[in-house]
Structure formats: structure tokens, C-alpha cells
Write a protein that holds these residues in place. Structure first.
Motif, short mmCIF file in Angstrom:
data_model
loop_
_atom_site.label_atom_id
_atom_site.label_comp_id
_atom_site.label_asym_id
_atom_site.label_seq_id
_atom_site.Cartn_x
_atom_site.Cartn_y
_atom_site.Cartn_z
N UNK A 49 72.11 28.48 -113.06
CA UNK A 49 71.32 28.36 -111.83
C UNK A 49 71.65 27.10 -111.05
N UNK A 50 72.40 26.15 -111.66
CA UNK A 50 72.78 24.92 -110.95
C UNK A 50 74.29 24.75 -110.90
N UNK A 51 75.04 25.83 -111.12
CA UNK A 51 76.49 25.74 -111.10
C UNK A 51 77.02 25.14 -109.79
N UNK A 52 76.40 25.51 -108.67
CA UNK A 52 76.88 25.02 -107.38
C UNK A 52 76.79 23.51 -107.26
N UNK A 94 68.54 23.68 -115.58
CA UNK A 94 68.54 25.12 -115.33
C UNK A 94 67.09 25.59 -115.15
N UNK A 95 66.91 26.81 -114.70
CA UNK A 95 65.59 27.41 -114.55
C UNK A 95 65.01 27.78 -115.92
N UNK A 96 63.79 28.28 -115.94
CA UNK A 96 63.18 28.81 -117.15
C UNK A 96 63.06 27.78 -118.25
N UNK A 121 67.34 24.60 -110.85
CA UNK A 121 67.80 25.84 -110.26
C UNK A 121 66.71 26.89 -110.31
N UNK A 122 66.89 27.93 -109.49
CA UNK A 122 65.93 29.03 -109.44
C UNK A 122 66.72 30.33 -109.27
N UNK A 123 66.04 31.44 -109.41
CA UNK A 123 66.67 32.74 -109.23
C UNK A 123 67.32 32.83 -107.85
N UNK A 185 72.80 26.55 -103.22
CA UNK A 185 73.67 25.39 -103.42
C UNK A 185 75.03 25.54 -102.74
N UNK A 186 75.54 26.74 -102.69
CA UNK A 186 76.89 26.95 -102.14
C UNK A 186 76.88 27.40 -100.68
#
Length: 555
Positions: A49-52, A94-96, A121-123, A185-186
Motif C-alpha cells: 500500500x506504500x510502494x509508491x 502498510x495498511x491493516x 497506505x490505504x486501499x 502516491x503515483x
């Protein structure tokens, strides 16, 4: 930089104007903004969820990404950095489950008023509101440990939301949180960064300053109570203690602002403090508390209480006999020293302060000089004391090892990091790692128990990965000693307090550390000597006696 008052809003100052704003990804814009506001590192764990944002971090060198083994460690490292530097620190997850792990460390920052920004990050946008994997209402989850939390769903809103979150953290000294959908993010944005706020020093009301000065002049049995936030005003505080003829007392977790050798220094209040202080404090007529508040659980308050802090939320305590003064100790304290011109300290009170100090030193020496195998905890502190630099950074975990340290360590100018109100076990190692990131040229020592280290032991690898040459002292008695003793105090049968430990030396060496076993004082001395010039992080597994701390009495 705009001249903005601390009570303003990020909406009230301007963004840089460009005739043709550059388009870049949201992740790049976030890093640009963080760099502008002085952020130099982000602590976290990678997740899709945070790759970007991770990709953008990899393509630049201004901000380091410190990857750890568990998100709680990332948040505790951010909290420790914010406490140590007073500046904004950032963590990422990351999320969750990434966010739920992060919450443990965010609680520490929130209760100890450390300015921390958490980015999660989120969905992706097209999955918001659906039963997507790991998707929860993040704002609802973090509301108990944050003062600001928003979900950002448009690329052009990120700069404003980020600025508002960081501003809130800095001004209120609190936790802020942003959740950002993974695909945002991207995305491209032309939004420009907000400049960081100008934070003028708070100015005290002259009438209140005079009122306090008159009160200090009238005092015959004064006490000075100092908190960790007063560290920058060490020298004027020392001069005030000498001018005023007061007893000087540390709040919980404070050491080294006034050296232990100073005639007025009486050690601390609360757990791990000087047990003789309550009797003396009941005689005080004025207490000046600097960057801390009076702990109600210690003794009653028959005295006038003056509280000095930069921000009202840091120390204000409502009481009919309390005066709260907003101001910087570096400005206010010298003014009060000038106001004490001609003041003659009460010789009888100075004598009582000295008697208290001497009686405690005598009792403390008996504890520190006990010889035993396994090692008596106070004697470990005594041996350790001679191997810690005057300006060392000391990270304390939660538990018995911390209160033995606070009771028996005779500080000079050392600085301590601890989980003051959240009291999180496992805080010591992350705090030491963050301290070494911030101050690579200083000696950094972590004092922890076997229970606390067991919670975060995988991040021994983080020290090896980044070459963080810290020393970890493990008080190992195979027991959660504080919990064991407190249950006995309540006439309960301890259960779950006996713990199973690994070979800490073997674990450390497998993680790229030097490890030493210390079962007696000679072994401890030799290991500490070797640790000072080590080319690797060092762990000392110190076998200590399973004895009750004096605060918890005999059972």
C-alpha cells in the motif's frame, strides 16, 4: 519564510508561486515537503500500500528510509527522535496490520507529547468502501492516539493535508496521521509545498512574571522541580538553585539537568526516586516546576505551585494555589534570578535539604555497594556509571531496570529517553537506535530487562544493518520482576511472570553484534571496557538477582 504566529493555521500562509508549476508524483511532492520542513529520515516497514512512496524514497538521497522489523519499533523510534530533538519525526506503514502495529509506538508519542507524523497506505481509490483486504476505517482506529487524522483521496489535496498534519504535530506536540490510497502516491500533482511555520517563543505576561518573582522572594522553604523539557536551560536552572537556596528535584525520568553532585540535587520523585523526599516536600512553601507538573500521587500540595512551560498543554495543573506561566525557561529563569537580587537563602532550610541529600546518599551507597552473585541490580548501575560518558544518551526500557537506574544512577549531564506515560515495554532498544541515528558521534546505551528486549529482539538486526554502534545492557533474571512484585504487594499469586529466555549472547552474535555474558562485577567491568571501542554493536547479558525493588517493599 512567512512570519506566522503559533496560533495561526497553515491555511494562513502562502505556498511558493510558480508561473508553470512542475508536475511530479504525489510521493515526490511528499518528500519535497518533508525535506522543506526539516525531516531527514522516515522509520517504517515496506508494504504494497506504500510502494509508491518507497519507490520515491529509493530515487533520492535527502531523506533516509530506516527499515525495521516491526512497525511498533518504527513508531517508537519516531517518538524517541521527536523527544530527543524536539523536531517532527515521521513513521510509515502498510495498511491493516501495519497500522495496528504502529499504534503501540504512536501511543507513546501521543501521551509524551512528541511531534510525530504517521503516514499509512490505504486501499486503492476504486476499492474504498468495499470489503477489500486489510481495509478498515483508519481514522477511527487512531483517534485515541492522535490529534489529527485524515484520509487524502485527491493528488492535489496532499500538500495542504500534509502541511496541516505536520503543523498540528509541531504546535500541539502531538501525533498526526494521514492515510493515503496506494494509487494516489503515483498520481501526478502540481500542488506546491507550504513553508514551515515560524514559531516565536511564547512571551510571558509581565504582571505574572512579577507576581512569581515576588513569590520566589517571599519563599523560605523553596523546592525546584525540573522536567526533561528544561534541558536546554540547564545553566540558568543551576544558577537559580544556588541563588534561591532551594532543594532541586527531578520529575520522573529526568536526569542530568542539575548534576547529582550539586549540593541542591535530591534525586527524583515517584517510582525509582528518593524515598526521603516526601517528608521534606511536605514542609515546602513554594514549588517552582519547570517543564513538568506536580505528580499528585506523590504527596499533597500544601505549597504554592508555579508552573513554567512553553505550552499550556505540557504541564498545566489546575489548583487554587497554582500559577501557570507561559514562557521559555532560558528567558524566564534569568529574569527571576535578577528578581532575587538581595535574597538571602534560609540557612535552616538549606540545612534540611543537605540532611536529606546526605541521608539518601548514605542509603544509596549501601544499595550500590552490595556484592552478590547473581549481581544485585543497584551494583550493576554503580559499575555501569563509571563507563558512561558525561554526555551519553541513555535509552531506558519500561520495567524494573528503569527504576533501579533512576534510583541509583548518579548523573552528570547525560540525557535519558524513556516511555514516561505510556510505559511501553520494548521502548529501550528502538529509542537507542533512533538516538544513534540522530547523534552518531555520542555514546548511546540502552538499559533493558529480559522481558522488554524479548519484545523487540528482531531489531537487533536493524543496528547491524545501519552500523548503529550502541550498547545494550540486559538485566536478566528470568522474570517480569515488577509485575511479580506488584502482584505480591496486592496479596495476589503471581502467574505468567516467570519467562523463558534465549541465549542473548548467541542471538546478538548471530545478528552481527558482539555479545558478552556478565555474571560478576569483574566480567561486567571488562565487557563495558570492550564496548567503548567496539567495531560492532554490543550486548551485555547481565545475570541479575531476582529481588524486589525497594519501592515495592518486602513481602
Amino acid at each position: 519564510m512567512p512570519d506566522m504566529q503559533a496560533t495561526g493555521s497553515p491555511h494562513s500562509y502562502k505556498t511558493p508561486q510558480q508561473s508553470h508549476p512542475a508536475r511530479r508524483t504525489v510521493a515526490q511532492a511528499i518528500l519535497e515537503l518533508l525535506g522543506l520542513w526539516g525531516v531527514r529520515r522516515i522509520y517504517g516497514v515496506v508494504g504494497d500500500a506504500v510502494f509508491g512512496l518507497i519507490d520515491a524514497l529509493a530515487k533520492q538521497n535527502a531523506i533516509s528510509f530506516i527499515t525495521v522489523k516491526h512497525e511498533s519499533v518504527a513508531a517508537m523510534m519516531a517518538s524517541a527522535e521527536a523527544k530527543l530533538t524536539g523536531r517532527l519525526a515521521v513513521c510509515l506503514s502498510h495498511m491493516g496490520p501495519g497500522l495496528t502495529n504502529l499504534v503501540t509506538g504512536l501511543g507513546d508519542a501521543f501521551l509524551d507529547k512528541a511531534p510525530v507524523l504517521a503516514i499509512t497506505g490505504q486501499a486503492p481509490l476504486n476499492k474504498l468502501g468495499t470489503p477489500y483486504k486489510q481495509s478498515i476505517n483508519q481514522q477511527q482506529l487512531v483517534q485515541a492516539v492522535s490529534s489529527y487524522s485524515q484520509s487524502v483521496v485527491h493528488p492535489d489535496a496532499v500538500m495542504e493535508s500534509m502541511s496541516h498534519a505536520m503543523y498540528t504535530s509541531i504546535v500541539q506536540r502531538t501525533v498526526s496521521h494521514l492515510s493515503i490510497p496506494s494509487d494516489v502516491f503515483t498520481m501526478l500533482t502540481t500542488a506546491q509545498p507550504y513553508d514551515p511555520p515560524h514559531m516565536p517563543a511564547p512571551l510571558s505576561d509581565p504582571a505574572e512574571m512579577r507576581r512569581v518573582s515576588n513569590l520566589l522572594q517571599s519563599s523560605r522553604q523553596p523546592i525546584l522541580l525540573v522536567g526533561n523539557g528544561a534541558r536546554s536551560a540547564r545553566e540558568p536552572i543551576r544558577r537559580l538553585a544556588e541563588t534561591w537556596g532551594c532543594g532541586t528535584v527531578n520529575s520522573y525520568g529526568t536526569v542530568g539537568i542539575v548534576p547529582e553532585s550539586h549540593p541542591s540535587m535530591l534525586n527524583g520523585l515517584g517510582e525509582g526516586g528518593n524515598p526521603l523526599l516526601p517528608k521534606l516536600l511536605q514542609k515546602a512553601d513554594v514549588v517552582l516546576a519547570i517543564e513538568t507538573k506536580w505528580p499528585d500521587e506523590v504527596v499533597p500540595k500544601p505549597f504554592f505551585l508555579v508552573q513554567l512551560a512553553k505550552r499550556p498543554t505540557d504541564s498545566v495543573m489546575l489548583s487554587p494555589s497554582a500559577i501557570w506561566v507561559a514562557g521559555d525557561a532560558n528567558i524566564a529563569v534569568p529574569q527571576w534570578i535578577d528578581g532575587l537580587s538581595g535574597y538571602k537563602p534560609n540557612a535552616e532550610w538549606v540545612r534540611q535539604v543537605q540532611e536529606c541529600k546526605q541521608a539518601w546518599a548514605t542509603q544509596n551507597d549501601k544499595e550500590r555497594n552490595r556484592t552478590a552473585v547473581p549481581l544485585y541490580p543497584a551494583s550493576v548501575i554503580r559499575v555501569l556509571e563509571s563507563h558512561i560518558a558525561d554526555d551519553a544518551l541513555i535509552a531506558l526500557d519500561e520495567g524494573d531496570s528503569t527504576i533501579w537506574f533512576l534510583r541509583n544512577f548518579r548523573a552528570n549531564r547525560q540525557n535519558v529517553l524513556l516511555s514516561e506515560r505510556w510505559r511501553a515495554m520494548g521502548f529501550g532498544l528502538p529509542a537507542a537506535l533512533a538516538a544513534k541515528c540522530c547523534s552518531p558521534d555520542k555514546q548511546v546505551v540502552c538499559i533493558t530487562g529480559d522481558g522488554g528486549l524479548g519484545m523487540v529482539m528482531s531489531d537487533l538486526l536493524t543496528a547491524s544493518r545501519y552500523g548503529l554502534l550502541i550498547t545494550v545492557i540486559v538485566f536478566n533474571n528470568g522474570r517480569l520482576q515488577m509485575e511479580h512484585d506488584k502482584m505480591l504487594m496486592k496479596h495476589l499469586r503471581p502467574e505468567g511472570t516467570e519467562i523463558t529466555n534465549p541465549d542473548f549472547v548467541g542471538i546478538a552474535e548471530a545478528c552481527g553484534w558482539h555479545g558478552y555474558l556478565a555474571e560478576n562485577e569483574d566480567q561486567l567491568e571488562q565487557a563495558l571496557i570492550q564496548s567503548r571501542n567496539s567495531d560492532k554493536p554490543v550486548l551485555l547479558n547481565v545475570i541479575t538477582a531476582a529481588v524486589a525493588h525497594p519501592d515495592f517493599g518486602s513481602h
